[in-house]
Scaffold this motif. Structure first.
Motif, PDB file in Angstrom:
ATOM      1  N   GLY A  14       0.754  -1.251   0.000  1.00 45.53           N
ATOM      2  CA  GLY A  14       0.000   0.000   0.000  1.00 45.53           C
ATOM      3  C   GLY A  14       0.774   1.283   0.000  1.00 45.53           C
ATOM      4  O   GLY A  14       1.879   1.342   0.469  1.00 45.53           O
ATOM      5  N   GLY A  15       0.143   2.355  -0.483  1.00 43.75           N
ATOM      6  CA  GLY A  15       0.777   3.626  -0.743  1.00 43.75           C
ATOM      7  C   GLY A  15       1.194   4.418   0.479  1.00 43.75           C
ATOM      8  O   GLY A  15       0.533   4.447   1.483  1.00 43.75           O
ATOM      9  N   GLY A  47      -6.709  -2.039  -6.124  1.00 48.51           N
ATOM     10  CA  GLY A  47      -5.881  -2.201  -4.932  1.00 48.51           C
ATOM     11  C   GLY A  47      -4.395  -2.232  -5.225  1.00 48.51           C
ATOM     12  O   GLY A  47      -3.603  -2.665  -4.400  1.00 48.51           O
ATOM     13  N   GLY A  48      -4.015  -1.749  -6.393  1.00 50.15           N
ATOM     14  CA  GLY A  48      -2.602  -1.707  -6.780  1.00 50.15           C
ATOM     15  C   GLY A  48      -2.078  -0.283  -6.775  1.00 50.15           C
ATOM     16  O   GLY A  48      -2.822   0.679  -6.632  1.00 50.15           O
ATOM     17  N   VAL A  49      -0.784  -0.170  -6.932  1.00 51.79           N
ATOM     18  CA  VAL A  49      -0.146   1.139  -6.935  1.00 51.79           C
ATOM     19  C   VAL A  49       0.976   1.144  -7.970  1.00 51.79           C
ATOM     20  O   VAL A  49       1.634   0.131  -8.189  1.00 51.79           O
ATOM     21  N   ALA A  60       9.643  -1.089   1.419  1.00 45.48           N
ATOM     22  CA  ALA A  60       8.396  -0.700   0.762  1.00 45.48           C
ATOM     23  C   ALA A  60       7.498  -1.924   0.546  1.00 45.48           C
ATOM     24  O   ALA A  60       6.287  -1.849   0.770  1.00 45.48           O
ATOM     25  N   LEU A  61       8.069  -3.038   0.128  1.00 45.33           N
ATOM     26  CA  LEU A  61       7.273  -4.251  -0.085  1.00 45.33           C
ATOM     27  C   LEU A  61       6.619  -4.718   1.210  1.00 45.33           C
ATOM     28  O   LEU A  61       5.443  -5.093   1.213  1.00 45.33           O
ATOM     29  N   ALA A  62       7.348  -4.666   2.305  1.00 49.35           N
ATOM     30  CA  ALA A  62       6.774  -5.053   3.599  1.00 49.35           C
ATOM     31  C   ALA A  62       5.627  -4.122   3.975  1.00 49.35           C
ATOM     32  O   ALA A  62       4.564  -4.568   4.428  1.00 49.35           O
ATOM     33  N   ARG A  63       5.808  -2.830   3.750  1.00 48.83           N
ATOM     34  CA  ARG A  63       4.763  -1.849   4.055  1.00 48.83           C
ATOM     35  C   ARG A  63       3.534  -2.059   3.168  1.00 48.83           C
ATOM     36  O   ARG A  63       2.402  -2.056   3.649  1.00 48.83           O
ATOM     37  N   TRP A  64       3.773  -2.274   1.879  1.00 48.61           N
ATOM     38  CA  TRP A  64       2.655  -2.483   0.963  1.00 48.61           C
ATOM     39  C   TRP A  64       1.873  -3.740   1.334  1.00 48.61           C
ATOM     40  O   TRP A  64       0.647  -3.727   1.343  1.00 48.61           O
ATOM     41  N   ARG A  65       2.587  -4.814   1.641  1.00 43.44           N
ATOM     42  CA  ARG A  65       1.899  -6.048   2.048  1.00 43.44           C
ATOM     43  C   ARG A  65       1.061  -5.805   3.293  1.00 43.44           C
ATOM     44  O   ARG A  65      -0.081  -6.251   3.372  1.00 43.44           O
ATOM     45  N   ASN A  91      -0.262  -3.136   4.237  1.00 42.07           N
ATOM     46  CA  ASN A  91      -1.383  -2.252   3.910  1.00 42.07           C
ATOM     47  C   ASN A  91      -2.374  -2.880   2.930  1.00 42.07           C
ATOM     48  O   ASN A  91      -3.340  -2.232   2.525  1.00 42.07           O
ATOM     49  N   GLY A  92      -2.136  -4.129   2.532  1.00 44.68           N
ATOM     50  CA  GLY A  92      -3.091  -4.829   1.686  1.00 44.68           C
ATOM     51  C   GLY A  92      -3.074  -4.481   0.214  1.00 44.68           C
ATOM     52  O   GLY A  92      -4.031  -4.775  -0.500  1.00 44.68           O
ATOM     53  N   ILE A  93      -1.998  -3.873  -0.274  1.00 44.90           N
ATOM     54  CA  ILE A  93      -1.905  -3.575  -1.700  1.00 44.90           C
ATOM     55  C   ILE A  93      -1.808  -4.901  -2.461  1.00 44.90           C
ATOM     56  O   ILE A  93      -1.067  -5.798  -2.084  1.00 44.90           O
ATOM     57  N   THR A  94      -2.558  -5.020  -3.542  1.00 44.73           N
ATOM     58  CA  THR A  94      -2.630  -6.281  -4.283  1.00 44.73           C
ATOM     59  C   THR A  94      -1.690  -6.361  -5.477  1.00 44.73           C
ATOM     60  O   THR A  94      -1.502  -7.436  -6.032  1.00 44.73           O
TER      61      THR A  94
END
Length: 93
Positions: free
Chosen positions: A6-7, A29-31, A50-55, A57-60
């Motif tokens: 997630g962003g 749900g992507g960025v 960033a990948l850990a944060r996005w995961r 935050n539920g970014i797909t």
């Protein structure tokens, strides 16, 4: 596969810091994230964080735009599961 998460706001542009400029979360749900600056040596750890944060935050999905002058970052992205999708004159996606 494209990786998830997630962003967050982009950090200040600096030659000493790898910067990932994130766009808004899309309808799926992507960025889209542009590799904007920083040292190549810092990119893997910045991308991992960033990948850990996005995961979390539920970014797909994550579209990583890499401009030609930052092409040396591609091996780190590929090693983390990103796939080459397309190329334009101003970036690889």
């Amino acid at each position: 596969a494209l990786l998830a998460a997630g962003g967050a706001a982009a950090r200040a542009d600096s030659e000493d810091e790898a910067v990932l400029r994130e766009g808004p979360v899309d309808a799926y749900g992507g960025v889209t994230v542009r590799v904007a600056a920083g040292r190549a040596d810092d990119f893997p750890k910045e991308l991992d964080a960033a990948l850990a944060r996005w995961r979390a935050n539920g970014i797909t999905g994550v579209w990583l735009e890499v401009p030609p002058e930052r092409a040396d970052r591609l091996p780190a992205a590929l090693a983390r599961g990103f796939e080459l999708h397309s190329a334009e004159q101003d970036h690889v996606l």
